[in-house]
Design an enzyme around this catalytic site. Structure first.
Site, mmCIF file in Angstrom:
data_model
loop_
_atom_site.group_PDB
_atom_site.id
_atom_site.type_symbol
_atom_site.label_atom_id
_atom_site.label_comp_id
_atom_site.label_asym_id
_atom_site.label_seq_id
_atom_site.Cartn_x
_atom_site.Cartn_y
_atom_site.Cartn_z
ATOM 1 N N SER A 175 0.840 -1.205 0.000
ATOM 2 C CA SER A 175 0.000 0.000 0.000
ATOM 3 C C SER A 175 0.867 1.245 0.000
ATOM 4 O O SER A 175 2.009 1.230 0.488
ATOM 5 C CB SER A 175 -0.897 0.010 1.243
ATOM 6 O OG SER A 175 -1.531 1.259 1.417
ATOM 7 N N TYR A 188 -3.233 -1.372 9.805
ATOM 8 C CA TYR A 188 -3.184 -1.727 8.391
ATOM 9 C C TYR A 188 -1.856 -1.310 7.758
ATOM 10 O O TYR A 188 -1.218 -2.094 7.052
ATOM 11 C CB TYR A 188 -4.353 -1.074 7.650
ATOM 12 C CG TYR A 188 -4.294 -1.261 6.152
ATOM 13 C CD1 TYR A 188 -4.628 -2.485 5.588
ATOM 14 C CD2 TYR A 188 -3.893 -0.230 5.313
ATOM 15 C CE1 TYR A 188 -4.568 -2.674 4.219
ATOM 16 C CE2 TYR A 188 -3.833 -0.406 3.938
ATOM 17 C CZ TYR A 188 -4.175 -1.630 3.398
ATOM 18 O OH TYR A 188 -4.103 -1.808 2.043
#
Length: 283
Positions: A175, A188
């Site tokens: 990400s 996350y």
């Protein structure tokens, strides 16, 4: 950009459901296939929806048979299977928790049993929650995030290595948050940093076997992650903070996976591609 990018919406589940999103994410490949993955077999975790669906459909258009692993989103998974078959290919649906080592090994075994081999591994499944502030992050949620986003990638890769031959490719989803951080997605972002380090480390280890490993680091993409982890008003402005002023669509990310999985990316190893709408981060 002041107007809402999307209608306000929220789902009380993670992973959330693509069939409940408005508007529906755009997974559709833009160009005819030319056989870049002809006769290949791909395993795509999180393949039921979002980026995973777009990757599965694009791979099928390019000639691959696809094993679609997912947690429990059966309606979305059935639709992805239909879309893969509409491209003239074959799909195998494998539900279950890949964060459990036994299931990860079983999923890979079922793939090889059905299709006879494995050529491309896409480690894409993940979960996220908005978990700001840090002191409120529960052990249960942290462990669930780690199991889904890190342990699943490790277990599936371990299982796949018995079947991946020289010339195979692994593509892991990380990400933009692994590079720039995110103060409301701490758990996350931490797991995606782990994915990045995992990808770079096994890239060095596996190139000796002729197996390339790379990663894709999406920015804000319109997937079930978004209504499943954010409140309705945050969803409404999702993606407007990017330099392009909008969120990306899954099809715009899937092309990066195809590049890295095919011979187009034959000189790429240990690298990360950044479909993020223009955010400049360290490589």
């Amino acid at each position: 950009m002041t107007e809402h990018a999307f209608p306000p919406q929220h789902q009380d589940s993670m992973p959330a459901d693509e069939h409940e999103m408005t508007p529906a994410p755009d997974y559709t490949p833009r160009f005819p296939g030319v056989g870049k993955l002809k006769d290949k077999v791909a395993f795509v975790s999180g393949g039921d929806s979002g980026i995973g669906r777009a990757v599965s459909v694009l791979f099928a258009r390019e000639g691959a048979k696809v094993a679609i692993a997912y947690l429990e989103e059966h309606e979305d998974a059935e639709e992805t299977k239909r879309l893969v078959e509409a491209e003239g290919s074959e799909a195998l649906l494998i539900p279950g928790d890949l964060g459990q080592r036994a299931h990860a090994f079983d999923a890979i075994a079922r793939t090889v049993e059905r299709f006879g081999k494995l050529d491309v591994l896409v480690n894409n499944c993940a979960q996220q929650w908005v978990d700001d502030p840090l002191e409120d992050l529960s052990e249960e949620r942290l462990r669930r995030t780690m199991d889904s986003n890190v342990m699943a990638q490790v277990f599936v890769t371990q299982a796949a290595l018995a079947h991946l031959k020289e010339g195979a490719a692994i593509v892991n989803t990380t990400s933009v948050n692994a590079f720039k951080g995110n103060d409301s997605l701490i758990a996350y972002s931490t797991t995606r940093g782990a994915t990045l380090a995992f990808s770079r480390s096994i890239a060095k280890a596996l190139i000796k076997r002729g197996i390339r490993v790379n990663a894709v680091a999406p920015g804000p993409i319109w997937t079930p992650f978004i209504p499943g982890s954010m409140d309705a008003e945050t969803v409404a402005g999702f993606g407007t903070q990017t330099e392009m002023g909008r969120a990306g669509q899954p099809w715009e990310v899937a092309t990066a996976y195809l590049f890295l999985a095919s011979e187009d990316g034959s000189y790429f190893n240990g690298q990360t591609l950044h479909p993020n709408g223009g955010t400049i981060v360290g490589a």
